[in-house]
Structures are given as structure tokens and as C-alpha cells.
Design an enzyme around this catalytic site. Structure first.
Site, PDB file in Angstrom:
ATOM      1  N   HIS A  49      -4.627  -0.429   5.875  1.00 14.34           N
ATOM      2  CA  HIS A  49      -4.147   0.397   6.993  1.00 14.34           C
ATOM      3  C   HIS A  49      -5.070   0.337   8.204  1.00 14.34           C
ATOM      4  CE1 HIS A  49      -6.998   3.138   5.197  1.00 14.34           C
ATOM      5  NE2 HIS A  49      -6.165   3.716   4.358  1.00 14.34           N
TER       6      HIS A  49
ATOM      7  N   LYS B  59      -9.782  -0.670  -5.672  1.00 19.13           N
ATOM      8  CA  LYS B  59      -9.827  -0.057  -4.347  1.00 19.13           C
ATOM      9  C   LYS B  59     -11.145   0.640  -4.103  1.00 19.13           C
ATOM     10  CE  LYS B  59      -7.931   1.813  -0.572  1.00 19.13           C
ATOM     11  NZ  LYS B  59      -6.736   2.589  -0.301  1.00 19.13           N
TER      12      LYS B  59
ATOM     13  N   HIS C 262       1.410   5.399  -1.842  1.00 17.17           N
ATOM     14  CA  HIS C 262       1.003   6.499  -2.726  1.00 17.17           C
ATOM     15  C   HIS C 262       2.262   7.106  -3.331  1.00 17.17           C
ATOM     16  CE1 HIS C 262      -3.099   6.522  -1.013  1.00 17.17           C
ATOM     17  NE2 HIS C 262      -2.462   6.111   0.064  1.00 17.17           N
TER      18      HIS C 262
ATOM     19  N   HIS D 195     -10.490   1.137   1.888  1.00 21.70           N
ATOM     20  CA  HIS D 195     -10.301   2.176   2.911  1.00 21.70           C
ATOM     21  C   HIS D 195     -11.546   2.108   3.775  1.00 21.70           C
ATOM     22  CE1 HIS D 195      -8.879   6.122   4.570  1.00 21.70           C
ATOM     23  NE2 HIS D 195     -10.112   6.043   5.020  1.00 21.70           N
TER      24      HIS D 195
ATOM     25  N   ASP E  53       1.411   2.770   3.478  1.00 22.97           N
ATOM     26  CA  ASP E  53       0.548   3.941   3.288  1.00 22.97           C
ATOM     27  C   ASP E  53       1.382   5.216   3.289  1.00 22.97           C
ATOM     28  OD1 ASP E  53      -1.767   5.356   2.790  1.00 22.97           O
ATOM     29  OD2 ASP E  53      -2.369   5.449   4.886  1.00 22.97           O
TER      30      ASP E  53
ATOM     31  N   HIS F 288       0.866  -1.209   0.000  1.00 24.34           N
ATOM     32  CA  HIS F 288       0.000   0.000   0.000  1.00 24.34           C
ATOM     33  C   HIS F 288       0.887   1.238   0.000  1.00 24.34           C
ATOM     34  CE1 HIS F 288      -3.782   2.169   1.674  1.00 24.34           C
ATOM     35  NE2 HIS F 288      -2.905   3.097   1.316  1.00 24.34           N
TER      36      HIS F 288
HETATM   37  N1  LIG Z   1      -3.569   7.835   4.544  1.00 22.02           N
HETATM   38  C1  LIG Z   1      -3.721   9.117   4.374  1.00 22.02           C
HETATM   39  O1  LIG Z   1      -3.849   9.837   5.377  1.00 22.02           O
HETATM   40  N2  LIG Z   1      -3.739   9.691   3.150  1.00 22.02           N
HETATM   41  C2  LIG Z   1      -3.708   9.025   1.882  1.00 22.02           C
HETATM   42  C3  LIG Z   1      -5.016   8.417   1.501  1.00 22.02           C
HETATM   43  C4  LIG Z   1      -5.364   7.159   2.241  1.00 22.02           C
HETATM   44  O2  LIG Z   1      -4.638   6.170   2.200  1.00 22.02           O
HETATM   45  O3  LIG Z   1      -6.437   7.102   2.874  1.00 22.02           O
HETATM   46  C5  LIG Z   1      -3.270  10.044   0.811  1.00 22.02           C
HETATM   47  O4  LIG Z   1      -3.447   9.768  -0.378  1.00 22.02           O
HETATM   48  O5  LIG Z   1      -2.758  11.111   1.183  1.00 22.02           O
HETATM   49 ZN   LIG Z   2      -3.259   5.089   1.555  1.00 25.49          ZN
HETATM   50 ZN   LIG Z   3      -6.841   5.049   2.887  1.00 30.91          ZN
END
Ligand SMILES: NC(=O)N[C@@H](CC(=O)O)C(=O)O
Ligand SMILES: [Zn+2]
Ligand SMILES: [Zn+2]
Length: 348
Positions: A175, A100, A16, A137, A248, A14
Site C-alpha cells: 500500500h 509480513k 484483511h 508495512h 488493503d 493485500h
Molecule cells: N490499512 C489500515 O489502515 N489498516 C489495516 C492495517 C494495515 O494494512 O496497515 C487494518 O488491519 O485495519
Molecule cells: Zn493492510
Molecule cells: Zn499496512
């Protein structure tokens, strides 16, 4: 206790990476440790079909450091309009591994998310059929539900129902942040697993709120009270193959976090496995780290485990105050503070 820890190369289930100029930094940070990563699709606009996933994947591959074999595993972003055909085409691509579910409004870039879980039932049916994983999520968005309760209410109102209705669908509860989520996953079938972040293992809401409000600890789902942190540590170090590594890591520029209305997300990719090692070490469970980081994820996804390895050494270093993020900068989790483990850079 040994000062060296060699692990089969881990993957991040996971992350970003965002898009555009920042890829040069986010991809390099992930690729230094992880063999593969599940790439979150919450871009603007989101990654909705195989074509968009293909283009995004190519941008990530192009951003890899020279010689890197880092493999991005792509994910579709489910919307109210995702069709069974979208799912089948994505599966046929070979590089889309999951789709997702973001409840609309639940988190960063979730505006195009699902407004009612029932609307994606046709897509979920197709996913169960072709063997594509559902990533969730898991938070409700109703204004009257306390932000600290939103994960638990999501389990009761939605996840229980989805898992019952689609027993053959593989589901990753992403998460997780509560003992309730740990319990749900433990008592569900073998088709239900969960990712756990390093920050939810290392911190609880006191770290974010006592002695001043610390925006770099703010993420969603929000850090919970310490009994939940303990439940997550129990789960991660239990050896259960239902729990695996998902950072995450979610960068936001410094000015967007240090603001009157700061964004949610912690940047951990630059030292992810080092942070997990600290969490496991606190529990005297370093012997459980390799399975959590390198075995359970690929096993759950039905992918081969990596074959090469990484080595961590117990050696203090200071995390940078900021890191470059495209033409901006990001304040990483632990900025300016000591880290206990260091990744040995690969010998050429
Ligand atoms: N985890 C977070 O607080 N932020 C994530 C989005 C997510 O995973 O929910 C993001 O894309 O910034
Ligand atoms: Zn995330
Ligand atoms: Zn998330």
C-alpha cells in the site's frame, strides 16, 4: 469509449478478511470479484506459523459462498521470535506464500510486530533461500516523525538496507502512498514490487480533512497530498509490472471508525475493481487496468494467471450506506454515493 470492460479475473494482493462471524461477509465480498487474495495475518493473536495459517485458511474456505472457487493465499506475521524453521515449515505447507513485516505499533493489530528489523534477519535469510516473499508495512513508528513522513523515513532507514542485504529476496512494498515509494520501487531491482490501493489512487488528504473530518477516509499509511496521489496514478497506469492491485480493504465496525479515536482502515472490497476502474478511467488508462489487476501480481508471485474473466459495465449505482459485518455494520468507502462501474454478476 466502450461501455463494457472484460478483464481476465483479477486477484487482490493485500486484503484483511478478519475472523469469526465477519468472514461470511468479507469473504463473499472478495470472492465476487477476485480469484485469489493475499490474506493479511494481523489477527489477535496474529498468524505466526504454518499451523495457525492452516486453521485460518480453513475458516476462510468454510466461509466461501456455495460454488465459489476463491483461493486464500496465506501470510505469516513476522515477530521478533520468528525462526528460520517457522519459515521453512510454512513454505513446505504449500499455502503460505509470504511473510509480513509490521513494525511494532505501526498500524492496526501490530503490537506483536517487529521491534527492530535486525531481529528478523535470520528469518529473511531463510525466506530468500526458500523463495518466500517479504511483504512490508513500510512506516517508522518513532513519535518524533511526522505521520505524513513515516513512509519516506522507513525507506531511508530500513527498506534500502534490507533490499541491499538480501538482493534475492522478493519484496512487496505494501500500500504505497508517496512519490518517494514509487521512485524507490522503480529504481530497485526486479525483485521489488508494490501494491497500490484504490483509495490512494482516488483520494488525497484534502478529501479526508477539508470541510470536516471524515473518518472513513482514515487509513494507514495516511492519505498524502495530491502530488503523491498523482505519482501513484502515474505508477499504476504506467504499465510497469512492478505495480499491482492490493485493495488493503480493512473493515472496522461503524462505531469504531466514528469515534473520538477512530480506527485506521477503509472498506473497499464490496466494489474494489469498480473503484480501480474509476481511477484508471480518470487517467484515460482503462487499457492498462487488466495488466495491473490481473497480470502483474501473479507474475511477481510466480503463480499462474487466472483463466476465467469478469466484465464491468459503465452503469451508475449507489453504494449502500452500510453493509453487514458479522453482527455489526461497516460503512464502506463511498457510502451513499454514486459509483460509475458495475460488475456483471455471473450467469449460473
Ligand atoms: N490499512 C489500515 O489502515 N489498516 C489495516 C492495517 C494495515 O494494512 O496497515 C487494518 O488491519 O485495519
Ligand atoms: Zn493492510
Ligand atoms: Zn499496512
Amino acid at each position: 469509449m466502450s461501455d463494457r470492460l472484460t478483464l481476465l479475473r483479477p486477484d487482490d494482493w493485500h486484503i484483511h478478511l478478519r475472523d469469526g462471524a465477519v468472514l461470511a461477509h468479507t469473504v463473499a465480498d472478495a470472492a465476487r470479484t477476485f480469484g485469489r487474495a493475499i490474506i493479511m495475518p494481523n489477527l489477535v493473536p496474529p498468524v505466526r506459523n504454518a499451523e495457525e495459517a492452516d486453521a485460518y485458511r480453513q475458516r476462510i474456505l468454510d466461509a466461501r459462498p456455495v460454488g465459489s472457487r476463491f483461493e486464500p493465499l496465506m501470510v505469516l506475521y513476522l515477530t521478533d521470535r520468528t525462526s528460520p524453521e517457522d519459515i521453512r515449515a510454512a513454505k513446505a505447507s504449500g499455502f503460505v506464500h509470504a511473510a509480513k513485516l509490521y513494525p511494532a505499533g505501526a498500524t492496526t493489530n501490530s503490537d506483536s510486530g517487529v521491534t527492530n528489523v535486525d531481529k528478523i534477519f535470520p528469518a529473511l535469510e531463510a525466506m530468500a533461500e526458500v523463495g518466500m516473499l517479504l511483504l512490508v508495512h513500510g512506516e517508522v513508528t518513532r513519535g518524533e516523525i511526522d505521520v505524513f513522513d513515516r513512509e519516506k523515513v522507513f525507506i531511508d532507514e530500513h527498506l534500502t538496507r534490507v533490499v541491499q542485504r538480501f538482493p534475492t529476496l522478493k519484496v512487496v512494498f505494501e500500500h504505497i502512498t508517496t512519490g518517494d515509494a514509487v521512485q524507490f520501487v522503480q529504481s530497485a531491482s526486479a525483485n521489488v514490487g508494490a501494491t497500490i490501493t484504490a483509495h490512494h489512487l482516488l483520494y488525497n488528504r484534502n478529501h479526508m480533512l477539508v470541510g470536516g473530518i471524515r473518518p472513513h477516509f482514515y487509513c494507514l499509511p495516511i492519505l498524502k497530498r495530491n502530488v503523491h496521489q498523482e505519482a501513484l496514478l502515474d505508477a499504476a497506469t504506467s504499465g510497469s509490472n512492478k505495480f499491482f492491485l492490493g485493495t488493503d480493504s480493512a473493515p472496522h465496525a461503524k462505531h469504531a471508525k466514528e469515534a473520538a479515536c477512530g480506527c485506521a482502515g477503509c472498506y473497499t472490497a464490496y466494489a474494489a475493481i469498480e473503484l480501480y476502474a474509476e481511477a484508471f478511467e480518470q487517467r484515460n488508462a482503462l487499457d492498462k487496468l487488466e495488466a495491473f489487476a490481473s497480470f502483474h501480481g501473479p507474475d511477481f508471485y510466480g503463480l499462474p494467471r487466472n483463466t476465467d474473466s469478469i466484465t464491468l459495465v459503465r452503469e451508475e449505482w449507489t453504494a449502500p450506506a452500510t453493509l453487514p459485518l458479522g453482527d455489526q455494520e461497516v460503512v464502506p468507502l463511498r457510502a451513499g454515493e454514486k459509483l460509475r462501474w458495475r460488475l456483471l454478476e455471473e450467469q449460473a
